[in-house]
Design a protein around this motif. Structure first.
Motif, PDB file in Angstrom:
ATOM      1  N   PRO A 143       0.665  -1.226  -0.014  1.00 59.58           N
ATOM      2  CA  PRO A 143      -0.149  -0.093  -0.156  1.00 59.58           C
ATOM      3  C   PRO A 143       0.958   1.346  -0.076  1.00 59.58           C
ATOM      4  O   PRO A 143       1.884   1.264   0.483  1.00 59.58           O
ATOM      5  N   ARG A 144       0.194   2.416  -0.459  1.00 58.89           N
ATOM      6  CA  ARG A 144       0.948   3.494  -0.448  1.00 58.89           C
ATOM      7  C   ARG A 144       0.350   4.617   0.654  1.00 58.89           C
ATOM      8  O   ARG A 144       1.105   5.608   1.008  1.00 58.89           O
ATOM      9  N   ARG A 145      -0.958   4.162   1.106  1.00 58.13           N
ATOM     10  CA  ARG A 145      -1.412   5.147   2.137  1.00 58.13           C
ATOM     11  C   ARG A 145      -1.127   4.550   3.718  1.00 58.13           C
ATOM     12  O   ARG A 145      -0.986   3.456   4.012  1.00 58.13           O
ATOM     13  N   ASP A 146      -0.874   5.452   4.504  1.00 56.00           N
ATOM     14  CA  ASP A 146      -0.229   5.073   5.881  1.00 56.00           C
ATOM     15  C   ASP A 146      -1.273   4.144   6.849  1.00 56.00           C
ATOM     16  O   ASP A 146      -0.954   3.219   7.201  1.00 56.00           O
ATOM     17  N   TRP A 147      -2.574   4.474   6.504  1.00 54.75           N
ATOM     18  CA  TRP A 147      -3.367   3.546   7.383  1.00 54.75           C
ATOM     19  C   TRP A 147      -3.572   2.284   6.456  1.00 54.75           C
ATOM     20  O   TRP A 147      -3.730   1.439   7.418  1.00 54.75           O
ATOM     21  N   GLU A 148      -3.248   1.899   5.656  1.00 58.37           N
ATOM     22  CA  GLU A 148      -3.435   0.693   4.990  1.00 58.37           C
ATOM     23  C   GLU A 148      -2.228  -0.155   5.476  1.00 58.37           C
ATOM     24  O   GLU A 148      -2.355  -1.314   5.630  1.00 58.37           O
ATOM     25  N   TRP A 149      -1.121   0.237   5.694  1.00 54.25           N
ATOM     26  CA  TRP A 149      -0.010  -0.572   6.487  1.00 54.25           C
ATOM     27  C   TRP A 149      -0.575  -0.757   7.711  1.00 54.25           C
ATOM     28  O   TRP A 149      -0.241  -1.919   8.236  1.00 54.25           O
ATOM     29  N   GLU A 150      -1.117   0.101   8.502  1.00 55.75           N
ATOM     30  CA  GLU A 150      -1.442  -0.187   9.881  1.00 55.75           C
ATOM     31  C   GLU A 150      -2.681  -1.437   9.847  1.00 55.75           C
ATOM     32  O   GLU A 150      -2.694  -2.217  10.797  1.00 55.75           O
ATOM     33  N   GLN A 151      -3.412  -1.335   8.944  1.00 54.01           N
ATOM     34  CA  GLN A 151      -4.474  -2.332   8.803  1.00 54.01           C
ATOM     35  C   GLN A 151      -4.000  -3.704   8.633  1.00 54.01           C
ATOM     36  O   GLN A 151      -4.757  -4.766   8.988  1.00 54.01           O
ATOM     37  N   ARG A 152      -2.736  -3.863   8.033  1.00 52.73           N
ATOM     38  CA  ARG A 152      -2.189  -5.175   7.955  1.00 52.73           C
ATOM     39  C   ARG A 152      -1.714  -5.720   9.227  1.00 52.73           C
ATOM     40  O   ARG A 152      -1.408  -7.318   9.273  1.00 52.73           O
ATOM     41  N   VAL A 153      -1.608  -5.114  10.244  1.00 52.62           N
ATOM     42  CA  VAL A 153      -1.297  -5.760  11.706  1.00 52.62           C
ATOM     43  C   VAL A 153      -2.543  -6.392  12.225  1.00 52.62           C
ATOM     44  O   VAL A 153      -3.267  -5.590  13.094  1.00 52.62           O
ATOM     45  N   VAL A 154      -2.602  -7.720  11.972  1.00 46.59           N
ATOM     46  CA  VAL A 154      -3.965  -8.405  12.526  1.00 46.59           C
ATOM     47  C   VAL A 154      -3.793  -8.709  13.733  1.00 46.59           C
ATOM     48  O   VAL A 154      -4.886  -8.653  14.607  1.00 46.59           O
ATOM     49  N   ASP A 155      -2.670  -9.389  14.384  1.00 45.28           N
ATOM     50  CA  ASP A 155      -2.608  -9.916  15.403  1.00 45.28           C
ATOM     51  C   ASP A 155      -2.163  -9.151  16.753  1.00 45.28           C
ATOM     52  O   ASP A 155      -2.182  -9.474  17.953  1.00 45.28           O
ATOM     53  N   ARG A 324       9.844  10.121  -3.397  1.00 49.01           N
ATOM     54  CA  ARG A 324       9.245   9.349  -4.788  1.00 49.01           C
ATOM     55  C   ARG A 324       9.817   7.838  -4.722  1.00 49.01           C
ATOM     56  O   ARG A 324      10.736   7.600  -4.824  1.00 49.01           O
ATOM     57  N   GLY A 325       8.587   7.041  -4.885  1.00 52.75           N
ATOM     58  CA  GLY A 325       8.775   5.591  -4.890  1.00 52.75           C
ATOM     59  C   GLY A 325       8.864   4.871  -3.613  1.00 52.75           C
ATOM     60  O   GLY A 325       9.168   3.682  -3.501  1.00 52.75           O
ATOM     61  N   GLU A 326       9.012   5.827  -2.586  1.00 51.01           N
ATOM     62  CA  GLU A 326       9.116   4.886  -1.044  1.00 51.01           C
ATOM     63  C   GLU A 326       7.997   4.740  -0.134  1.00 51.01           C
ATOM     64  O   GLU A 326       6.987   5.365  -0.727  1.00 51.01           O
ATOM     65  N   TYR A 327       8.122   3.882   0.526  1.00 49.49           N
ATOM     66  CA  TYR A 327       7.079   3.474   1.695  1.00 49.49           C
ATOM     67  C   TYR A 327       7.613   3.695   2.842  1.00 49.49           C
ATOM     68  O   TYR A 327       8.595   3.699   3.214  1.00 49.49           O
ATOM     69  N   VAL A 328       6.675   4.037   3.614  1.00 48.59           N
ATOM     70  CA  VAL A 328       6.748   4.562   5.144  1.00 48.59           C
ATOM     71  C   VAL A 328       5.797   3.668   5.707  1.00 48.59           C
ATOM     72  O   VAL A 328       4.480   3.499   5.491  1.00 48.59           O
ATOM     73  N   LEU A 329       6.337   2.666   6.860  1.00 48.62           N
ATOM     74  CA  LEU A 329       5.307   1.660   7.377  1.00 48.62           C
ATOM     75  C   LEU A 329       6.027   1.475   8.862  1.00 48.62           C
ATOM     76  O   LEU A 329       7.104   1.610   9.250  1.00 48.62           O
ATOM     77  N   PRO A 330       4.951   1.213   9.729  1.00 45.15           N
ATOM     78  CA  PRO A 330       5.281   0.862  11.249  1.00 45.15           C
ATOM     79  C   PRO A 330       6.232  -0.488  11.136  1.00 45.15           C
ATOM     80  O   PRO A 330       5.730  -1.270  10.477  1.00 45.15           O
ATOM     81  N   ASN A 373       5.528   2.827  17.473  1.00 46.31           N
ATOM     82  CA  ASN A 373       6.185   4.224  17.491  1.00 46.31           C
ATOM     83  C   ASN A 373       7.052   4.426  16.294  1.00 46.31           C
ATOM     84  O   ASN A 373       7.479   5.408  15.843  1.00 46.31           O
ATOM     85  N   LEU A 374       7.717   3.323  16.147  1.00 44.61           N
ATOM     86  CA  LEU A 374       8.961   3.271  15.051  1.00 44.61           C
ATOM     87  C   LEU A 374       8.621   2.918  13.712  1.00 44.61           C
ATOM     88  O   LEU A 374       7.801   1.953  13.631  1.00 44.61           O
ATOM     89  N   LEU A 375       8.789   3.775  12.790  1.00 38.13           N
ATOM     90  CA  LEU A 375       8.494   3.314  11.613  1.00 38.13           C
ATOM     91  C   LEU A 375       9.708   3.448  10.540  1.00 38.13           C
ATOM     92  O   LEU A 375      10.788   3.996  10.859  1.00 38.13           O
ATOM     93  N   VAL A 376       9.847   2.686   9.522  1.00 39.03           N
ATOM     94  CA  VAL A 376      10.764   2.761   8.533  1.00 39.03           C
ATOM     95  C   VAL A 376      10.466   3.306   7.145  1.00 39.03           C
ATOM     96  O   VAL A 376       9.456   3.042   6.954  1.00 39.03           O
ATOM     97  N   VAL A 377      11.277   3.980   6.631  1.00 43.76           N
ATOM     98  CA  VAL A 377      11.158   4.236   5.253  1.00 43.76           C
ATOM     99  C   VAL A 377      12.004   3.173   4.337  1.00 43.76           C
ATOM    100  O   VAL A 377      13.148   3.020   4.621  1.00 43.76           O
ATOM    101  N   LEU A 378      11.037   2.708   3.412  1.00 47.70           N
ATOM    102  CA  LEU A 378      11.922   1.816   2.532  1.00 47.70           C
ATOM    103  C   LEU A 378      12.020   2.207   1.188  1.00 47.70           C
ATOM    104  O   LEU A 378      10.857   3.047   0.628  1.00 47.70           O
ATOM    105  N   SER A 379      13.093   1.756   0.296  1.00 53.67           N
ATOM    106  CA  SER A 379      12.961   2.020  -0.953  1.00 53.67           C
ATOM    107  C   SER A 379      12.021   1.265  -1.739  1.00 53.67           C
ATOM    108  O   SER A 379      11.339   0.173  -1.330  1.00 53.67           O
TER     109      SER A 379
END
Length: 507
Positions: A143-155, A324-330, A373-379
């Motif tokens: 995903p590109r939108r921040d909340w979509e990454w957070e929704q992937r943490v199910v457990d 550009r082209g990067e991802y930010v996710l918890p 609290n900690l997020l990482v920027v991925l290429s």
């Protein structure tokens, strides 16, 4: 004698009325949910300083625990850094228990009843969360939108037995507000005269009505705590913490939510509101000294109507730090990418996080850098490039260390300020190494391998020497829930990952 329904049965009954088609999936997920919560509980029994466990003996046939009353518990050897649900049953004086709530009830230790109820709710809610996930639909697209990454943490929390406990939330409310169920939440607002509020930072025009502040309110809070109707507020997407929501194109809104989630009742204190602007300004200087490896989200404004039940904090979205082209996710969402299992990736990530964390600690700031609290920027290729940190409310600041580096201490008092070295180290090591890195690694051997590869390139400070030589501090999450009248954090000493057996599998 009539007994109330179990948490599992109550959720099943509510689910049958709301989404009957999900009932079979929910039932199928229950055994795995019990094992997931039992694994987290067994980790606590094996490693936390619980006063009613007098001896622990590890051997070829697993781990044996001797209780103060003479009874014995037996189970598998407990990897303190494992995130897989590998414990399907433990034995109390020869009787098998596959249900964590039943096990704790049978242990009958002080304060067990309340915690057992929370564990039962954790199992039921975890099964519900897993049952509510969509069927896989072809190749995974990040995903590109921040909340979509957070929704992937199910457990939920990787190590807390209350990983999905949401006492006080009905099944309908879990669907309506839980991020893993992907809802859109309609926030309310409560107008309060600005003269009656504590306000720090700037408050946006769209949340003002003349001389009144429109304080955002979570709908659960409005219904169960304030018990009064609210005016319509913005639509938002819940993040991992549930009480913090992302407004599309706008800020992240941290709301007061007076419910117990995992360990704590979530409200917003006047202390945190009063400190927020000063902390945010101080944090900008930290980012400037990080060689571009760390960004800290700014607090835009914070307000409270002199009540922890009616308050809100507005923060900028971490998404602004994605190029550009990067991802930010918890960091907690990394497990959903598959990256930690690829050759060298976990070592590179450990190198980045330890470099940033140890530099800041040496300068006088201990981050609470857990996976939320900690997020990482991925290429675009998935390489870890930079870190983003959010929520400064629980960092620790050392005036003495700041002074050694010529850094002015911010005008703050209270729990944020300390020169106690053990406190500073526990804050960082317990959250970053025993939390974020361990959760990404998924096992002790994998964590050790990554740390060993990363160490030659991280700052060789006195704090690093302490990290390598002693046990690893981690919050004693179960002890804390079983000690409700003991204030503050309590700690466990986990086996040092530097001396665990390395991971020799093909990663």
């Amino acid at each position: 004698m009539h007994r109330p329904p179990t948490a599992e049965a109550q959720v099943a009954a509510e689910l049958a009325g709301l989404r009957p088609g999900l009932v079979p999936r929910y039932a199928a997920e229950l055994p795995g949910a019990r094992a997931a919560v039992l694994t987290r509980l067994w980790r606590a029994l094996a490693h936390e300083p619980l006063p009613w466990i007098t001896r622990r003996t590890a051997g070829a046939h697993g781990l044996a625990l001797r209780l103060a009353d003479g009874r014995a518990l037996h189970g598998p050897l407990a990897d303190p850094y494992a995130t897989d649900a590998y414990v399907t049953a433990v034995f109390l004086d020869g009787t098998a228990y596959d249900d964590p709530a039943r096990l704790l009830t049978a242990l009958a230790v002080p304060n067990a009843a309340g915690f057992a109820a929370e564990l039962a709710h954790s199992v039921a809610s975890l099964a519900l969360s897993r049952a509510g996930q969509p069927e896989p639909a072809g190749p995974d697209v990040w995903p590109r939108r921040d909340w979509e990454w957070e929704q992937r943490v199910v457990d939920g929390h990787p190590f807390h037995p209350n990983c999905r406990a949401r006492p006080g939330f009905s099944v309908a409310e879990q669907f309506a507000y839980g991020p893993e169920h992907r809802p859109v939440v309609e926030l309310g607002t409560v107008p309060v005269a600005a003269s009656e509020c504590l306000l720090t930072g700037a408050w946006p025009a769209e949340l003002r009505d003349g001389d009144r502040l429109l304080i955002p309110v979570h709908p659960w809070q409005a219904a169960h705590v304030l018990k009064s109707p609210c005016e319509q507020g913005p639509s938002a997407h819940p993040l991992m913490s549930l009480r913090t929501l992302a407004v599309p194109g706008g800020p992240h809104v941290k709301t007061a939510l007076s419910a117990r989630l995992t360990s704590s009742v979530r409200d917003i204190s006047a202390y945190s509101v009063g400190a927020s602007a000063t902390l945010s300004a101080f944090a900008e200087g930290l980012s400037d000294r990080s060689d571009g490896l760390l960004h800290i989200t700014r607090t835009l404004g914070a307000a409270t109507a002199n009540s922890p039940d009616l308050a809100a904090v507005l923060r900028e979205s971490p998404q602004r730090f994605a190029g550009r082209g990067e991802y930010v996710l918890p960091v907690a969402a990394l497990a959903t990418t598959g990256l930690p299992g690829t050759p060298g990736w976990l070592a590179a990530f450990a190198r980045l996080t330890l470099t940033v964390g140890l530099r800041l600690l040496d300068q006088g700031v201990a981050l609470e850098a857990h996976g939320q609290n900690l997020l990482v920027v991925l290429s675009e290729a998935g390489d870890p490039l930079r870190l983003v940190y959010r929520d400064l409310a629980d960092i620790r600041i050392s005036p003495a260390r700041l002074a050694r580096h010529g850094i002015a201490t911010p005008a703050l008092t209270g729990r944020l300020i300390t020169d106690e070295v053990p406190t500073l180290r526990r804050k960082l090591f317990g959250s970053l190494v025993a939390g974020a890195l361990a959760g990404a690694a998924g096992s002790g051997p994998a964590l050790r391998t990554a740390l060993a590869a990363a160490l030659p390139d991280v700052p060789h400070t006195a704090d690093l020497a302490a990290l390598r030589e002693g046990p690893l501090p981690a919050k004693a999450l179960t002890l804390m829930r079983l000690s409700p009248r003991t204030p503050g954090d309590q700690w466990a000493a986990l086996p040092n990952p530097f001396v665990l057996e390395p991971d020799t599998s093909d990663q």
